[in-house]
Design a protein around this motif. Structure first.
Motif, PDB file in Angstrom:
ATOM      1  N   LEU A 190       0.671  -1.332   0.190  1.00  0.00           N
ATOM      2  CA  LEU A 190       0.391  -0.208  -0.011  1.00  0.00           C
ATOM      3  C   LEU A 190       1.147   0.978   0.296  1.00  0.00           C
ATOM      4  CD1 LEU A 190      -2.716   1.674   0.102  1.00  0.00           C
ATOM      5  CD2 LEU A 190      -2.266   1.254   2.769  1.00  0.00           C
ATOM      6  N   VAL A 191       1.184   1.963  -0.947  1.00  0.00           N
ATOM      7  CA  VAL A 191       1.905   2.966  -1.289  1.00  0.00           C
ATOM      8  C   VAL A 191       1.476   4.011  -0.868  1.00  0.00           C
ATOM      9  CG1 VAL A 191       1.423   3.111  -4.270  1.00  0.00           C
ATOM     10  CG2 VAL A 191       3.938   4.526  -2.431  1.00  0.00           C
ATOM     11  N   HIS A 192       1.625   5.610  -0.140  1.00  0.00           N
ATOM     12  CA  HIS A 192       1.046   6.547   0.063  1.00  0.00           C
ATOM     13  C   HIS A 192       1.625   7.855   0.019  1.00  0.00           C
ATOM     14  CE1 HIS A 192       1.591   7.133   4.726  1.00  0.00           C
ATOM     15  NE2 HIS A 192       1.524   6.361   4.195  1.00  0.00           N
ATOM     16  N   CYS A 193       1.633   8.858  -0.492  1.00  0.00           N
ATOM     17  CA  CYS A 193       2.243  10.024   0.250  1.00  0.00           C
ATOM     18  C   CYS A 193       1.369  11.151   1.507  1.00  0.00           C
ATOM     19  CB  CYS A 193       2.663  10.341  -1.078  1.00  0.00           C
ATOM     20  SG  CYS A 193       2.083  11.290  -2.213  1.00  0.00           S
ATOM     21  N   ALA A 194       1.632  12.730   0.852  1.00  0.00           N
ATOM     22  CA  ALA A 194       1.231  13.559   2.031  1.00  0.00           C
ATOM     23  C   ALA A 194      -0.359  13.867   1.229  1.00  0.00           C
ATOM     24  CB  ALA A 194       1.304  15.488   1.786  1.00  0.00           C
ATOM     25  N   GLY A 195      -0.891  13.615  -0.562  1.00  0.00           N
ATOM     26  CA  GLY A 195      -1.811  13.534  -1.046  1.00  0.00           C
ATOM     27  C   GLY A 195      -1.938  13.266  -2.635  1.00  0.00           C
ATOM     28  N   GLY A 196      -1.073  12.321  -2.538  1.00  0.00           N
ATOM     29  CA  GLY A 196      -1.007  11.217  -3.490  1.00  0.00           C
ATOM     30  C   GLY A 196       0.011  11.402  -5.222  1.00  0.00           C
ATOM     31  N   GLY A 197      -0.262  12.947  -5.031  1.00  0.00           N
ATOM     32  CA  GLY A 197       0.785  13.095  -6.266  1.00  0.00           C
ATOM     33  C   GLY A 197       2.577  12.215  -6.394  1.00  0.00           C
ATOM     34  N   ARG A 198       3.109  12.378  -5.450  1.00  0.00           N
ATOM     35  CA  ARG A 198       4.693  11.210  -5.025  1.00  0.00           C
ATOM     36  C   ARG A 198       4.027   9.787  -5.041  1.00  0.00           C
ATOM     37  NH1 ARG A 198       6.808  14.072   0.537  1.00  0.00           N
ATOM     38  NH2 ARG A 198       4.858  14.786   0.341  1.00  0.00           N
ATOM     39  N   SER A 199       3.091   9.373  -4.790  1.00  0.00           N
ATOM     40  CA  SER A 199       3.127   8.133  -4.894  1.00  0.00           C
ATOM     41  C   SER A 199       2.667   7.923  -6.121  1.00  0.00           C
ATOM     42  CB  SER A 199       1.662   7.579  -3.188  1.00  0.00           C
ATOM     43  OG  SER A 199       0.702   8.435  -3.546  1.00  0.00           O
ATOM     44  N   GLY A 200       1.674   8.679  -6.547  1.00  0.00           N
ATOM     45  CA  GLY A 200       1.223   8.181  -7.737  1.00  0.00           C
ATOM     46  C   GLY A 200       2.490   8.799  -8.869  1.00  0.00           C
ATOM     47  N   GLN A 201       3.004   9.159  -8.704  1.00  0.00           N
ATOM     48  CA  GLN A 201       4.700   9.448  -9.516  1.00  0.00           C
ATOM     49  C   GLN A 201       5.507   7.886  -9.613  1.00  0.00           C
ATOM     50  OE1 GLN A 201       7.071  12.663  -9.789  1.00  0.00           O
ATOM     51  NE2 GLN A 201       4.736  13.669  -9.243  1.00  0.00           N
ATOM     52  N   SER A 202       5.098   6.605  -7.859  1.00  0.00           N
ATOM     53  CA  SER A 202       6.445   6.231  -7.572  1.00  0.00           C
ATOM     54  C   SER A 202       5.517   4.664  -8.354  1.00  0.00           C
ATOM     55  CB  SER A 202       6.363   6.058  -6.618  1.00  0.00           C
ATOM     56  OG  SER A 202       5.298   5.707  -5.515  1.00  0.00           O
ATOM     57  N   LEU A 203       4.240   4.975  -8.799  1.00  0.00           N
ATOM     58  CA  LEU A 203       3.383   3.493  -8.746  1.00  0.00           C
ATOM     59  C   LEU A 203       4.275   2.703 -10.258  1.00  0.00           C
ATOM     60  CD1 LEU A 203      -0.326   4.471  -9.007  1.00  0.00           C
ATOM     61  CD2 LEU A 203       1.173   3.157  -7.747  1.00  0.00           C
ATOM     62  N   PRO A 204       4.748   3.663 -11.319  1.00  0.00           N
ATOM     63  CA  PRO A 204       5.717   2.727 -12.515  1.00  0.00           C
ATOM     64  C   PRO A 204       7.210   2.158 -12.410  1.00  0.00           C
ATOM     65  CG  PRO A 204       5.190   4.805 -13.419  1.00  0.00           C
ATOM     66  CD  PRO A 204       4.639   4.832 -11.613  1.00  0.00           C
TER      67      PRO A 204
END
Length: 89
Positions: free
Chosen positions: A44-58
Motif C-alpha cells: 500500500l503506497v502513499h504520500c501526503a496527498g497522492g502526487g508522489r505516490s502516484g508518480q512512484s507507481l511505474p
C-alpha cells in the motif's frame, strides 16, 4: 502487507501509519530501496496527498500487488484513522 510511505523523513516523523516503511520518493536511492521489497508481498503506497505516490507507481511495476492510497496521508488523518508518531495537540 507493507505500507510504503514515500514522504520525506520529517513528514514521516510528524506522523505515519503504524508499521509503515519510509522511503523518500525524492531520495537518490528510491528505486534501489523499493527494489528490495518482496515482490510477492502486497504494497500500500502513499504520500501526503497522492502526487508522489502516484508518480512512484511505474517504479513499483515489478511488485505483484500494489494498492495506491490516492488521496494520501492527509485523507487518512482526516478520516480519523490511527496515526503513530504525531505529537498530541
Amino acid at each position: 502487507m507493507v505500507v510504503l510511505d514515500v514522504r520525506t523523513a520529517d513528514e514521516f516523523k510528524a506522523g505515519h501509519i503504524a508499521g509503515a516503511k519510509n522511503v523518500d520518493f525524492f531520495d537518490d536511492n528510491f528505486t534501489k530501496e523499493v527494489a528490495k521489497l518482496d515482490p510477492a508481498t502486497p504494497i500500500l503506497v502513499h504520500c501526503a496527498g497522492g502526487g508522489r505516490s502516484g508518480q512512484s507507481l511505474p517504479m513499483l511495476k515489478d511488485l505483484k500487488t500494489v494498492y495506491h492510497l490516492k488521496d494520501g496521508f492527509k485523507a487518512w488523518e482526516k478520516a480519523g484513522k490511527p496515526v503513530e508518531g504525531a505529537e498530541k495537540k
